[in-house]
Design a protein around this motif. Structure first.
Motif, PDB file in Angstrom:
ATOM      1  N   VAL A  81       1.045  -1.239   0.664  1.00  0.00           N
ATOM      2  CA  VAL A  81       0.043  -0.103  -0.216  1.00  0.00           C
ATOM      3  C   VAL A  81       0.799   1.193  -0.419  1.00  0.00           C
ATOM      4  O   VAL A  81       1.487   1.340   0.420  1.00  0.00           O
ATOM      5  CB  VAL A  81      -0.727   0.326   1.461  1.00  0.00           C
ATOM      6  N   LEU A  82       0.536   2.438  -0.702  1.00  0.00           N
ATOM      7  CA  LEU A  82       1.215   3.739  -0.577  1.00  0.00           C
ATOM      8  C   LEU A  82       0.512   4.770  -0.040  1.00  0.00           C
ATOM      9  O   LEU A  82      -0.588   4.572  -0.117  1.00  0.00           O
ATOM     10  CB  LEU A  82       1.331   3.555  -2.924  1.00  0.00           C
ATOM     11  N   VAL A  83       1.687   5.215   0.767  1.00  0.00           N
ATOM     12  CA  VAL A  83       1.251   6.317   1.896  1.00  0.00           C
ATOM     13  C   VAL A  83       2.541   7.538   1.720  1.00  0.00           C
ATOM     14  O   VAL A  83       3.238   7.151   1.132  1.00  0.00           O
ATOM     15  CB  VAL A  83       0.986   5.711   3.402  1.00  0.00           C
ATOM     16  N   SER A  84       2.342   8.538   2.146  1.00  0.00           N
ATOM     17  CA  SER A  84       2.530   9.617   2.268  1.00  0.00           C
ATOM     18  C   SER A  84       4.240   9.125   3.228  1.00  0.00           C
ATOM     19  O   SER A  84       3.546   8.950   4.134  1.00  0.00           O
ATOM     20  CB  SER A  84       1.922  11.089   2.919  1.00  0.00           C
ATOM     21  N   GLY A  85       5.086   8.900   3.047  1.00  0.00           N
ATOM     22  CA  GLY A  85       6.419   9.615   3.890  1.00  0.00           C
ATOM     23  C   GLY A  85       6.002   9.914   5.412  1.00  0.00           C
ATOM     24  O   GLY A  85       6.811   9.320   6.254  1.00  0.00           O
ATOM     25  N   SER A  86       5.156  11.093   5.446  1.00  0.00           N
ATOM     26  CA  SER A  86       5.206  11.328   6.548  1.00  0.00           C
ATOM     27  C   SER A  86       4.628  10.744   8.139  1.00  0.00           C
ATOM     28  O   SER A  86       4.640  10.970   9.239  1.00  0.00           O
ATOM     29  CB  SER A  86       4.262  13.029   6.541  1.00  0.00           C
TER      30      SER A  86
END
Length: 353
Positions: A81-86
């Motif tokens: 799953v792709l998510v924000s690195g933040s």
């Protein structure tokens, strides 16, 4: 398939969540790329350098939830799953994290897969008002599910005619998504990924902690009312993000607030599909033939042969891969047969290997 509430034990807050259980749309995914190639396939242009950057692969779950490439991914399986690195104090804009498909309610106290709710899909229309999904959305837990494509069963022709289809993005010239031999693994900072184009679908994720302290990341896939693109197949459609701008807006929860992020979800448009064999009906079948196209004009055998019918008997015409003849009266449930079962695409016949 309707929800079967009697199988679950509803206590406390769980009683209030029956409304989120409804017929799922995307019942199976297809994801065969290894982590290294997935990182390349979801690469993006850096805002600072203008060059392509691979999404970093990270794993923070404390239990043994590992991603395994699969030709037939079902709910409760683990997918990237792709998510924000933040979300992970990373200086990278995007990261890939393996998560379990099907959001685990934060109030659940039992085994991670025993909550009894159907949470693999989330209807956009009721998302904000949902105690489960609204909580994740308000926290900025937006994610993008990436996969080669997904399977769906046609429900618009009545209960007796549920033909499975494999649905995916239009591919570059010469690339056939069902044939890895046509794929390139080339990647560069200047041009990015040259391999198959993946589907990017909007979702929400959450973090569940068990009473024993184990941490599991899980997600749900957002669906919308279907339009003319897929309404012939099903009344629901996944929330597909077609452009880098859409993906960026959906992931960037710190700069793009919730209301604006919803504008990233637009009606389904350009997709490609082909019918596949009912081999995929059983989620235990991970055969590479699962997403191979079949013809609906005539009966065909999964081994590549053509069915030869004689009275009530059938056999396969492929001499190098012969299937033994099976009498119509001996056929039972598909689940009664071994894993590697060769069978006819149409009709109620099976040809056993």
């Amino acid at each position: 398939m309707g929800a079967e509430y009697h199988r679950a034990t509803w206590t406390g807050e769980e009683k209030q969540q029956k409304a989120i259980t409804h017929r799922p749309f995307v019942t199976r995914e297809y994801n065969t790329l290894c982590p290294e190639n997935l990182q390349k396939a979801v690469s993006y242009k850096s805002k600072s350098t203008g060059k392509f950057v691979c999404a970093k692969w990270i794993e923070t779950s404390s239990c043994n939830l590992l991603y395994k490439p699969s030709h037939n991914v079902a709910p409760t399986d683990v997918t990237p799953v792709l998510v924000s690195g933040s979300h992970f104090d990373s200086n990278l804009e995007r990261v890939l994290h393996p998560m379990m498909w099907g959001m685990i309610p934060p109030w659940h106290k039992g085994e991670p897969k025993s909550h009894g709710l159907s949470t693999n899909n989330c209807r956009l229309e009721g998302m904000i008002g949902s105690k489960l999904y609204g909580r994740a959305f308000s926290k900025g837990n937006r994610c993008v599910i990436v996969c080669d494509g997904f399977y769906e069963w046609q429900t618009t022709k009545g209960k007796g005619n549920k033909q499975p289809y494999f649905i995916y993005m239009p591919q570059p010239e010469g690339v056939r998504v069902e044939d890895p031999n046509t794929w390139s693994e080339e990647w560069s900072e200047e041009e990015g990924w040259k391999g198959p184009k993946l589907l990017a679908m909007a979702g929400l994720f959450d973090i569940w902690k068990s009473p024993q302290g184990e941490v599991i990341y899980s997600y749900t896939l957002i669906t919308t009312e279907s339009n003319e693109t897929l309404s012939w197949l099903h009344h629901r459609a996944p929330a597909i993000l077609y452009t880098e701008e859409q993906i960026d807006s959906w992931l960037d929860y710190s700069s793009v607030k919730s209301e604006k992020a919803l504008h990233s979800i637009t009606p389904v448009k350009s997709l490609v599909w082909h019918p596949v064999a009912t081999l995929v009906n059983n989620s235990r079948n991970k055969d590479t033939n699962c997403n191979k196209p079949v013809s609906l004009d005539h009966a065909g055998c999964m081994c590549g042969g053509v069915a030869v019918r004689q009275d009530d008997d059938i056999t396969c015409d492929l001499a190098v891969h012969p299937c033994r003849r099976v009498d119509r009266g001996s056929l039972g449930s598909f689940h009664e047969f071994p894993y590697r079962t060769c069978f006819l695409v149409t009709g109620d016949y099976l040809i056993l290997m």
